[in-house]
Write a protein that holds these residues in place. Structure first.
Motif, PDB file in Angstrom:
ATOM      1  N   VAL A 129       0.822  -1.221   0.000  1.00 35.38           N
ATOM      2  CA  VAL A 129       0.000   0.000   0.000  1.00 35.38           C
ATOM      3  C   VAL A 129       0.851   1.264   0.000  1.00 35.38           C
ATOM      4  O   VAL A 129       0.627   2.174  -0.802  1.00 35.38           O
ATOM      5  N   PHE A 130       1.847   1.300   0.900  1.00 33.38           N
ATOM      6  CA  PHE A 130       2.547   2.579   1.094  1.00 33.38           C
ATOM      7  C   PHE A 130       3.455   2.946  -0.082  1.00 33.38           C
ATOM      8  O   PHE A 130       3.922   4.078  -0.163  1.00 33.38           O
TER       9      PHE A 130
ATOM     10  N   ILE B 150      -1.170   6.045  -4.227  1.00 34.88           N
ATOM     11  CA  ILE B 150      -2.563   6.246  -4.602  1.00 34.88           C
ATOM     12  C   ILE B 150      -3.280   6.832  -3.390  1.00 34.88           C
ATOM     13  O   ILE B 150      -3.221   6.262  -2.304  1.00 34.88           O
TER      14      ILE B 150
ATOM     15  N   PHE C 200     -11.480   8.260   2.663  1.00 35.20           N
ATOM     16  CA  PHE C 200     -12.422   7.284   3.189  1.00 35.20           C
ATOM     17  C   PHE C 200     -13.752   7.952   3.532  1.00 35.20           C
ATOM     18  O   PHE C 200     -13.839   9.173   3.657  1.00 35.20           O
TER      19      PHE C 200
ATOM     20  N   PHE D 222      -5.914  11.765  11.856  1.00 33.60           N
ATOM     21  CA  PHE D 222      -5.144  11.269  12.991  1.00 33.60           C
ATOM     22  C   PHE D 222      -5.463  12.137  14.203  1.00 33.60           C
ATOM     23  O   PHE D 222      -5.180  13.336  14.198  1.00 33.60           O
TER      24      PHE D 222
ATOM     25  N   HIS E 138      -4.245  12.509  17.125  1.00 34.56           N
ATOM     26  CA  HIS E 138      -3.192  13.082  17.963  1.00 34.56           C
ATOM     27  C   HIS E 138      -2.373  14.125  17.215  1.00 34.56           C
ATOM     28  O   HIS E 138      -1.327  14.535  17.691  1.00 34.56           O
TER      29      HIS E 138
ATOM     30  N   TYR F  46       1.228  14.977   6.603  1.00 38.07           N
ATOM     31  CA  TYR F  46       1.666  13.597   6.856  1.00 38.07           C
ATOM     32  C   TYR F  46       2.058  12.892   5.556  1.00 38.07           C
ATOM     33  O   TYR F  46       3.141  12.304   5.460  1.00 38.07           O
TER      34      TYR F  46
ATOM     35  N   ARG G 119       6.054  12.245   3.222  1.00 40.89           N
ATOM     36  CA  ARG G 119       6.461  10.919   2.765  1.00 40.89           C
ATOM     37  C   ARG G 119       6.382  10.774   1.254  1.00 40.89           C
ATOM     38  O   ARG G 119       6.610   9.700   0.724  1.00 40.89           O
TER      39      ARG G 119
ATOM     40  N   LEU H 120      -7.092   3.966  10.869  1.00 39.32           N
ATOM     41  CA  LEU H 120      -6.121   5.066  10.886  1.00 39.32           C
ATOM     42  C   LEU H 120      -4.784   4.600  10.333  1.00 39.32           C
ATOM     43  O   LEU H 120      -4.111   5.312   9.593  1.00 39.32           O
TER      44      LEU H 120
ATOM     45  N   ALA I  58      -4.414   2.143   8.235  1.00 36.98           N
ATOM     46  CA  ALA I  58      -4.610   1.951   6.792  1.00 36.98           C
ATOM     47  C   ALA I  58      -4.514   3.284   6.062  1.00 36.98           C
ATOM     48  O   ALA I  58      -3.900   3.388   4.990  1.00 36.98           O
ATOM     49  N   ALA I  59      -5.102   4.329   6.670  1.00 35.66           N
ATOM     50  CA  ALA I  59      -5.041   5.656   6.054  1.00 35.66           C
ATOM     51  C   ALA I  59      -3.589   6.121   5.952  1.00 35.66           C
ATOM     52  O   ALA I  59      -3.157   6.665   4.928  1.00 35.66           O
ATOM     53  N   ALA I  60      -2.815   5.868   7.021  1.00 38.59           N
ATOM     54  CA  ALA I  60      -1.404   6.263   7.007  1.00 38.59           C
ATOM     55  C   ALA I  60      -0.650   5.518   5.912  1.00 38.59           C
ATOM     56  O   ALA I  60       0.226   6.073   5.246  1.00 38.59           O
ATOM     57  N   ALA I  61      -1.009   4.248   5.697  1.00 36.93           N
ATOM     58  CA  ALA I  61      -0.350   3.469   4.650  1.00 36.93           C
ATOM     59  C   ALA I  61      -0.618   4.079   3.273  1.00 36.93           C
ATOM     60  O   ALA I  61       0.290   4.198   2.448  1.00 36.93           O
ATOM     61  N   THR I  62      -1.874   4.505   3.035  1.00 37.65           N
ATOM     62  CA  THR I  62      -2.172   5.105   1.726  1.00 37.65           C
ATOM     63  C   THR I  62      -1.447   6.431   1.564  1.00 37.65           C
ATOM     64  O   THR I  62      -1.296   6.927   0.457  1.00 37.65           O
ATOM     65  N   LEU I  63      -0.998   7.011   2.687  1.00 38.55           N
ATOM     66  CA  LEU I  63      -0.253   8.273   2.608  1.00 38.55           C
ATOM     67  C   LEU I  63       1.251   8.031   2.521  1.00 38.55           C
ATOM     68  O   LEU I  63       2.041   8.962   2.635  1.00 38.55           O
ATOM     69  N   GLY I  64       1.639   6.776   2.361  1.00 34.15           N
ATOM     70  CA  GLY I  64       3.045   6.480   2.104  1.00 34.15           C
ATOM     71  C   GLY I  64       3.846   6.033   3.312  1.00 34.15           C
ATOM     72  O   GLY I  64       5.070   5.982   3.244  1.00 34.15           O
ATOM     73  N   ALA I  65       3.183   5.713   4.428  1.00 29.45           N
ATOM     74  CA  ALA I  65       3.927   5.314   5.624  1.00 29.45           C
ATOM     75  C   ALA I  65       4.136   3.805   5.650  1.00 29.45           C
ATOM     76  O   ALA I  65       3.182   3.046   5.531  1.00 29.45           O
ATOM     77  N   SER I  66       5.382   3.393   5.828  1.00 31.48           N
ATOM     78  CA  SER I  66       5.695   1.971   5.909  1.00 31.48           C
ATOM     79  C   SER I  66       5.209   1.416   7.245  1.00 31.48           C
ATOM     80  O   SER I  66       4.782   2.166   8.125  1.00 31.48           O
TER      81      SER I  66
ATOM     82  N   ARG J 268       4.336   3.585  10.500  1.00 27.71           N
ATOM     83  CA  ARG J 268       2.984   3.626  11.053  1.00 27.71           C
ATOM     84  C   ARG J 268       3.000   3.293  12.540  1.00 27.71           C
ATOM     85  O   ARG J 268       2.298   3.901  13.337  1.00 27.71           O
TER      86      ARG J 268
ATOM     87  N   ILE K 138       1.663   6.407  14.393  1.00 25.82           N
ATOM     88  CA  ILE K 138       0.215   6.278  14.604  1.00 25.82           C
ATOM     89  C   ILE K 138      -0.096   5.321  15.762  1.00 25.82           C
ATOM     90  O   ILE K 138      -0.658   5.721  16.777  1.00 25.82           O
TER      91      ILE K 138
END
Lengths: 364, 231
Positions: A74-75, A79, A83, A89, A91, A100, A104, B124, B126-134, B138, B142
């Motif tokens: 995914v990362f 794409i 949602f 997030f 925090h 964020y 990256r 959350l 999963a959202a971070a993953a779509t934003l490019g976080a390994s 994450r 997160i």
């Protein structure tokens, strides 16, 4: 920019088997009833779900090919995903949320582009706040901005408006339209709402029971539904009669209540089937402002006593709902030439006119 | 009445605090790893592992002390090896007391962290993953920050429980003044010695005070971490 998607998946009595391609910018809508498999498709594209079989190629890069055992995590897919729930997030401040994905990104947006997105979504005054201090509509906008600032090559939106009430939806729609017309990133927009799709989408992929049942331009699709016709037209620079505006489209001219829009601006107009009357000869001495020559494409029964008559008006689809008795009396049949009569006042600019600053890249 | 602590009492109090602090902070990384594994992992034997990790909660502490003695005593192979090669001595030292406390209170930390991980929305991440976080990214940005309230409450509960540990410590490292005689052991010793009731009562009062402070601190810190998270 091309996206090729082909997927086969099965779970608990549901099977998904679909293939389609997106080969232009703008919004492509994945449209269909709940449970049709739309979310499964976008999750597979994002990489959140691994289908039994499939192949996904974005801009020449193979993201998934189960035959060759390729599955990019995914990362690394680049794409964006908005949602249904904003999934901010909790925090982090709005600004930290927005940055964020940007931090990256392989090709991070410049400060100027960041400012552009923040201005476009009206987020500037929210940046220092925390997500819990935002309204539902504001959260959606931040989620949209966060996804955009990760510079995705494709943006997935899974019913981003479904969790919002009507007032909030109306608040977000213009931002989505601006985003579409900004045309920097192609979008795959999941929705079961004809209203949203007719207003936002350029192309529509109809999904039912896990299969693609139709795809094409939004205008062709709307002409196939009972929702009414959606027509894209240009505001004429011709001096209109008092309190009115003239719209020009492929089927002729449409007189509507005055729009405060300059000539040349493109708008979408929805004409409800109930608001269209049919005549065999060009009528004279009537109050209606719009009399459009058209040819009958087909006639379908609607309920017990009514019929939906599909018209082609200079190649543009129109829909008229009349009684079956009238259809018999006028001896309507496909191919027959008629006149479609549309009262100007039924085209409500508040509800059915949507501004579009730039012409669409192309129409299918 | 004199409320100043005697040198022996101070010694027991400070030793207790030292043993418990070292115990909970050394157990924390293991508790975190185990909680992540149990909360996120789907593997064969997950329930068995969960049961094993919670054993210290149900086993009599004396049994744990005995097992530690069997494994890490100076004459046991592992204990002897550690002493000869690394110079680490568990038996009859405060480090052994800390180890016993860490094992006994490990389930408290595990449970608190696991609950907070399971309560967190996996969407959350999963959202971070779509934003490019390994995956590691994450975890660091997160998952763990969102688990901080659970980590804090786990740490403090385990610390409070560790202060009261008796059976495992006295079995494994014995009751040596200034070395392994923590508060509960000091109380026990005072009760055992003739005329020691007053000293036992004073030590008990100290224990109660520490427990109350710990519980209040847990409430306060957890609440503060929660508000910091829900910005």
């Amino acid at each position: 920019m091309t996206v090729e998607i082909s997927l086969q998946h099965e779970f608990s009595g549901f099977s998904l088997d679909c293939a389609f391609a997106i080969d232009r910018p703008g919004i492509s809508a994945l449209f269909g009833p709940s449970g049709a498999g739309k979310t499964t498709i976008v999750n597979a594209v994002a990489g959140l779900l691994r289908p039994k079989q499939g192949r996904i190629v974005v801009d020449g890069q193979v993201l998934l090919d189960t035959g060759k055992r390729i599955c990019v995590p995914v990362f690394r897919r680049n794409i964006g995903y908005v949602f249904q729930e904003a999934r901010l997030f909790p925090h982090m401040s709005v600004d930290e949320n927005l940055r964020y994905g940007w931090r990256r990104s392989e090709h991070p947006a410049s400060e100027g582009e960041i400012a552009h997105v923040i201005a476009m979504l009206g987020l500037d005054h929210l940046r220092a706040r925390g997500p819990s201090k935002l309204s539902g509509g504001e959260k959606s906008r931040v989620a949209l901005g966060r996804a955009l600032l990760s510079s995705p090559r494709l943006l997935l939106l899974d019913e981003p408006l479904a969790a919002l009430d009507n007032a909030r939806k109306d608040e977000i729609m213009p931002y989505l339209e601006r985003l579409r017309d900004d045309a920097r990133v192609p979008m795959l927009y999941v929705s079961h709402s004809l209203e949203e799709v007719s207003r936002l989408a350029d192309r529509v992929i109809r999904v039912e029971h896990g299969r693609v049942v139709a795809q094409g331009s939004v205008f062709d699709l709307m002409a196939e539904t009972t929702f009414g016709a959606v027509i894209e037209a240009k505001v004429s620079s011709k001096r209109p009669p008092d309190g009115l505006s003239v719209l020009v489209f492929d089927g002729g001219e449409l007189i509507v209540p005055r729009l405060k829009r300059p000539g040349g601006v493109r708008v979408r107009v929805r004409i409800r089937a109930e608001d269209v009357m049919l005549a065999l000869e060009e009528p004279g001495g009537i109050s209606a402002n719009n009399v459009l020559p058209a040819a009958i494409a087909d006639i379908r029964d609607h309920g017990e006593a009514q019929a939906d008559v599909r018209l082609s008006c200079g190649g543009v689809g129109l829909l008229a709902r009349i009684t079956r008795a009238s259809a018999t009396r006028l001896q309507l049949r496909p191919g027959k030439n008629v006149y479609a009569i549309v009262k100007a006042v039924t085209v409500d600019p508040q509800v059915t006119l949507w501004e579009r600053e730039t012409p669409p890249a192309s129409k299918a | 009445m004199n409320f100043t602590l005697t040198p022996a009492e101070t010694e027991a109090l400070l030793l207790s605090l030292k043993v418990s602090t070292v115990a909970v902070f050394c157990a924390l990384p293991f508790a975190l790893a185990a909680a992540l594994l149990l909360a996120r992992g789907r593997f064969f034997g997950r329930n068995l592992l969960n049961g094993l990790l919670h054993l210290p909660l149900v086993l009599p502490p004396v049994v744990i002390g005995y097992l530690l003695l069997v494994v890490l005593g100076t004459r046991a192979p592992l204990g002897a090896w550690l002493l000869d090669n690394l110079g680490i001595r568990f038996a009859f030292s405060w480090i052994g007391a800390a180890l016993a406390s860490a094992i006994i209170t490990f389930p408290f930390q595990l449970r608190a962290i696991r609950l907070s991980l399971e309560a967190a929305d996996p969407g959350l991440s999963a959202a971070a993953a779509t934003l490019g976080a390994s995956r590691l990214d994450r975890l660091a940005t997160i998952t763990l920050p969102l688990a901080i309230p659970g980590i804090i409450s786990g740490l403090i509960t385990a610390f409070a429980a560790s202060l009261g540990e008796f059976g495992a410590i006295i079995t494994f490292v014995s009751n040596i003044p200034g070395v392994t005689r923590t508060l509960p052991l000091a109380i026990f010793t005072a009760i055992q010695s003739p005329g020691g009731e007053w000293e036992a009562a004073r030590l008990c009062a100290i224990s109660v005070a520490i427990a109350i402070v710990a519980v209040l601190a847990a409430e306060l810190l957890t609440a503060r971490a929660r508000t910091a998270i829900a910005r």
